[in-house]
Scaffold this motif. Structure first.
Motif, short mmCIF file in Angstrom:
data_model
loop_
_atom_site.label_atom_id
_atom_site.label_comp_id
_atom_site.label_asym_id
_atom_site.label_seq_id
_atom_site.Cartn_x
_atom_site.Cartn_y
_atom_site.Cartn_z
N UNK A 165 -1.18 -5.63 -0.41
CA UNK A 165 0.12 -5.42 -1.03
C UNK A 165 1.26 -5.62 -0.05
N UNK A 166 0.94 -5.78 1.22
CA UNK A 166 2.02 -5.92 2.19
C UNK A 166 2.83 -4.65 2.35
N UNK A 167 2.17 -3.50 2.24
CA UNK A 167 2.89 -2.22 2.32
C UNK A 167 3.51 -2.04 3.70
N UNK A 168 2.79 -2.47 4.75
CA UNK A 168 3.33 -2.28 6.10
C UNK A 168 4.59 -3.12 6.29
N UNK A 169 4.55 -4.35 5.82
CA UNK A 169 5.72 -5.22 5.97
C UNK A 169 6.89 -4.70 5.12
N UNK A 170 6.59 -4.25 3.90
CA UNK A 170 7.65 -3.72 3.05
C UNK A 170 8.30 -2.50 3.69
N UNK A 171 7.46 -1.61 4.27
CA UNK A 171 8.01 -0.40 4.91
C UNK A 171 8.93 -0.77 6.06
N UNK A 172 8.61 -1.86 6.75
CA UNK A 172 9.43 -2.26 7.89
C UNK A 172 10.78 -2.83 7.45
N UNK A 173 10.91 -3.06 6.15
CA UNK A 173 12.18 -3.55 5.62
C UNK A 173 12.94 -2.49 4.84
N UNK A 174 12.46 -1.25 4.89
CA UNK A 174 13.15 -0.15 4.22
C UNK A 174 13.60 0.84 5.29
N UNK A 175 14.54 1.73 4.93
CA UNK A 175 14.91 2.75 5.91
C UNK A 175 13.78 3.77 5.99
N UNK A 176 13.86 4.61 7.03
CA UNK A 176 12.76 5.54 7.29
C UNK A 176 12.47 6.39 6.06
N UNK A 177 13.53 6.92 5.44
CA UNK A 177 13.32 7.80 4.29
C UNK A 177 12.83 7.01 3.06
N UNK A 178 13.37 5.82 2.88
CA UNK A 178 12.95 5.00 1.73
C UNK A 178 11.47 4.65 1.79
N UNK A 179 10.96 4.47 2.99
CA UNK A 179 9.58 4.01 3.14
C UNK A 179 8.57 5.03 2.62
N UNK A 180 9.01 6.27 2.43
CA UNK A 180 8.10 7.29 1.87
C UNK A 180 7.54 6.79 0.53
N UNK A 181 8.39 6.12 -0.23
CA UNK A 181 8.00 5.72 -1.59
C UNK A 181 6.84 4.73 -1.58
N UNK A 182 6.82 3.80 -0.63
CA UNK A 182 5.70 2.85 -0.65
C UNK A 182 4.40 3.48 -0.15
#
Lengths: 579, 163
Positions: free
Chosen positions: A233-250
């Motif tokens: 799903x590319x979760x790691x890459x997606x998290x690296x493109x979100x802010x720290x708090x936003x990345x909780x959602x993925x």
């Protein structure tokens, strides 16, 4: 936990045992990092294992720094289970430079190295089977490199609807090639009596989109080749493109049988990186949620495993109880599964009125349910015949493959991060860590069953600790937003609120690895911060990814029917395996 | 014999068309394929489990093979690696067949607008019903299923060729 003082001496000890191999040692947030060079890497890792007892390779994480002369960094997270200490070995490597493989030191290194090869393009010399693992064979490029775009498709608005380029249909390259991996790896065995069959990725008993290519001689399995990545799903890459708090959602969507545990692992890692403490009440709430989640997860593990081996009624009973836990989650957060309720700095909101009663009602009925499963399965002759002595994992194998959670405990190794590397307020609670004796499917089942009882005990204790009203997240306004009342009166609060929601917070530069005991084992998060408002690198040490690796060793020599028993007993979640 | 319509109905006889009966049968016995991709698959299992009990709507017979199924519930995110497999499974299903995209990822890529995920399963197979949610709760999927039943009932396979 080891103190900083002993870790420094540990670095000195390693330097003395392996002269010339360590080029630097660092310390950050209580973690020791040793730097080495590609030439000395293998010598250092072997010394760590054979001389110093570091018998457990928890994780290997890659990272890409395009500005450097040697752009890739590979981090080995090595632990010693009897001594309970760990160290990170870091090596920098250039684009066309191979690294020596660590598969001959720890078998678990195999898939980790394949993952780094697939996502970063780092080559490992001497690796037995270096090919793509998560991305399809028809893929080009290495997605976790920083110069690889996140891709996807732009959202259409009036102003840009004419200029949008549709996502490239790369998947079409795979059409008609569904059999491509059938021959892969099996070509060298040309005996006429054998048959190659394909199992998955669409199969009722593979716990998701796992695919196995089995080579059979009659009913006996000669070889098993797992193919994963069908849910990459590319979760790691997606998290690296979100802010720290936003990345909780993925993170919710990795291990989808226990989403709040993923939130917890990530939140704890970021909190470690920032060096913040959260209020004790919030920690107790997190413990309660984590243990309820463990129950929900084990219920599915038990229910589906029993269903696959023919005990359909257990599935229905388990779902009946899981719904009660989902009701609690729904009541708490408004969502049944993907709650994102645990986030950085505490939990998202205070407990609703009537929460205690709702949880207590569930905890009151649950023991009878566990006894019911116990009665249905434990002495059931069919269940015993399908599980006793099947797919035995020896303690040595378990360590070599770096299993964790119920899988390693089933083999008799008492290793539970809640006890051995305590986090949150777990030391306050009394509970037992059940272990198995022989390491077969039956033992792993018994361990999970007993863990459910123990988790319930923790829930009962935690519920008593938590007062109905109180602090639920840190008061640090740089991390958690100010409450509404404060916003209306205080200019500073308004500024904090604005900055938090427009830019997010910026942790200090550094890297941490933080692990928790999820329902499947050691769920570790490796984070690198470059001081900006987004993670520079987020890597997940997924317990299912690691434990699934042992599957070929379990299946080979056994019967086809036991393959199902083996998969079920490892309890993999493909969302977490493929990320 | 001069019998009015009302009298016929009074005797337990109803008049309908072959098509209506055919579609009534089809919509009342949907056999979904066991095809779970990600998180949504868990809620799809929840739909079969006792509380939501999809058997009330005649769709509890989940089949392990596409050759016996007439509905794919795309339950979860569809990766680039999985998309050719989905296409193949769809092609293996006999007509008539329907597709239900369950959840945000299957409908449009969801929160994963990135390199690995196909931005909507409708780029790979034709989708009949989209169910929103992340993941949709089992009652939402049942609602989607009931909408699909309405759609099936309205289809006219004998007077029009099946698409």
């Amino acid at each position: 936990m080891t103190t900083a003082a002993t870790d420094i001496s540990l670095a000195e000890l390693i330097k003395a045992r392996c002269p010339g191999a360590v080029t630097g040692a660092g310390e950050f947030r209580g973690e020791t990092t040793l730097t080495t060079t590609p030439e000395n890497l293998h010598r250092l890792l072997s010394t760590l294992k054979t001389d110093l007892g570091f018998n457990y390779l928890a994780d290997i994480a890659g990272a890409d720094y395009p500005g450097r002369s040697k752009r890739f960094e590979v981090n080995y997270q090595v632990s010693s289970i009897p001594a309970n200490r760990s160290v990170r070995v870091k090596v920098s490597v250039g684009e066309d430079e191979p690294l020596p493989t660590a598969t001959d030191v720890w078998k678990t290194a195999n898939w980790h190295e394949r993952e780094i090869f697939d996502l970063f393009g780092v080559r490992f010399s001497g690796h037995p089977d270096l090919r793509r693992i998560l991305c399809p064979d028809f893929w080009t490029g290495h997605p976790l490199r920083k110069d690889f775009p996140l891709d996807g498709e732009e959202v259409a608005f009036t102003h840009n609807q004419d200029s949008i380029k549709p996502q490239e249909a790369i998947w079409k390259k795979g059409l008609g090639k569904a059999e491509y991996a059938l021959e892969q790896g099996t070509a060298d065995v040309g005996e006429e009596t054998t048959m190659v069959i394909n199992m998955g990725p669409q199969h009722p008993s593979t716990h998701g989109v796992l695919r196995l290519v089995l080579q059979l001689d009659g009913e006996t399995v000669l070889r098993t080749i797992p193919h994963i990545g069908y849910l990459h799903t590319g979760i790691e890459k997606t998290a690296e493109n979100l802010t720290w708090q936003q990345a909780v959602v993925v993170t919710d969507r990795m291990d989808y049988l226990s989403p709040p545990t993923n939130n917890l692992a990530y939140a704890l890692a970021v909190e470690k990186l920032m060096g913040i403490e959260i209020p004790e009440r919030a920690q107790d709430i997190r413990v309660l949620i984590a243990e309820l989640t463990r129950l929900a997860s084990h219920l599915i593990a038990l229910g589906t495993h029993a269903m696959e081996l023919g005990a359909m009624s257990v599935f229905f009973y388990c779902w009946r109880d899981r719904e009660l836990i989902l009701d609690i989650m729904d009541f708490l957060s408004g969502v049944r599964m993907m709650t994102s309720f645990i986030n950085i700095g505490g939990v998202r909101a205070d407990l609703p009125d009537g929460f205690h009663k709702k949880v207590q009602d569930f905890l009151d009925v649950f023991p009878a349910s566990v006894d019911e499963y116990d009665g249905l399965l434990t002495n059931n002759r069919i269940w015993e015949k399908r599980t006793l002595g099947v797919s035995v994992i020896t303690p040595e194998e378990a360590l070599d493959y770096a299993l964790s959670g119920p899988n390693i405990r089933g083999s008799g190794i008492k290793w539970d991060l809640r006890k051995d590397r305590p986090y949150l307020t777990y030391p306050k609670y009394s509970f037992d860590v059940p272990v198995g004796k022989t390491g077969d499917v039956y033992d792993r089942y018994l361990v999970r069953l007993e863990e459910m009882r123990q988790s319930r005990e923790i829930c009962v204790q935690a519920l008593k600790q938590i007062s109905p009203r109180g602090e639920f997240r840190t008061a640090d306004r740089k991390i958690s937003p100010p409450p509404k009342e404060e916003l209306e009166r205080n200019m500073e609060a308004l500024i904090h609120h604005f900055l938090l929601y427009t830019r997010g917070f910026q942790p200090p530069e550094g890297e941490v690895y933080s692990a928790i005991e999820s329902a499947r084992g050691e769920l570790g998060i490796y984070l690198v911060s470059d001081g900006s408002n987004k993670p520079y690198r987020m890597h997940v040490r997924a317990p299912s990814f690691v434990s699934l690796q042992i599957l070929p060793a379990l299946c080979e020599g056994g019967l086809v029917a036991d393959v199902i028993a083996a998969i079920g007993s490892l309890d993999p979640v493909m969302g977490e395996v493929d990320r | 014999m001069n019998v009015t319509l009302d009298q016929l109905v009074g005797h337990g006889i109803i008049l309908t068309s072959v098509e209506d009966v055919l579609q009534w049968g089809r919509k009342s016995a949907i056999w979904p394929m066991i095809f779970g991709l990600a998180c949504c698959a868990i809620e799809m299992m929840g739909m079969v489990a006792p509380r939501f009990d999809v058997a009330r709507f005649g769709a509890e017979v989940f089949r392990g093979t596409p050759r016996q199924s007439d509905l794919i519930i795309i339950a979860g995110r569809l990766s680039v690696k999985m998309a050719p497999v989905l296409r193949r499974l769809y092609e293996q299903m006999p007509e008539p067949k329907w597709v239900l995209a369950m959840g945000a990822c299957a409908s449009c890529g969801g929160v994963f607008n990135n390199y690995a995920i196909v931005q909507g399963a409708d780029k790979v197979v034709p989708v009949d019903i989209y169910v929103p949610g992340c993941p949709p709760s089992p009652d939402a999927v049942i609602f989607g299923l009931m909408e699909l039943q309405k759609k099936i009932q309205a289809q006219r396979p004998l007077s029009q060729p099946v698409a």
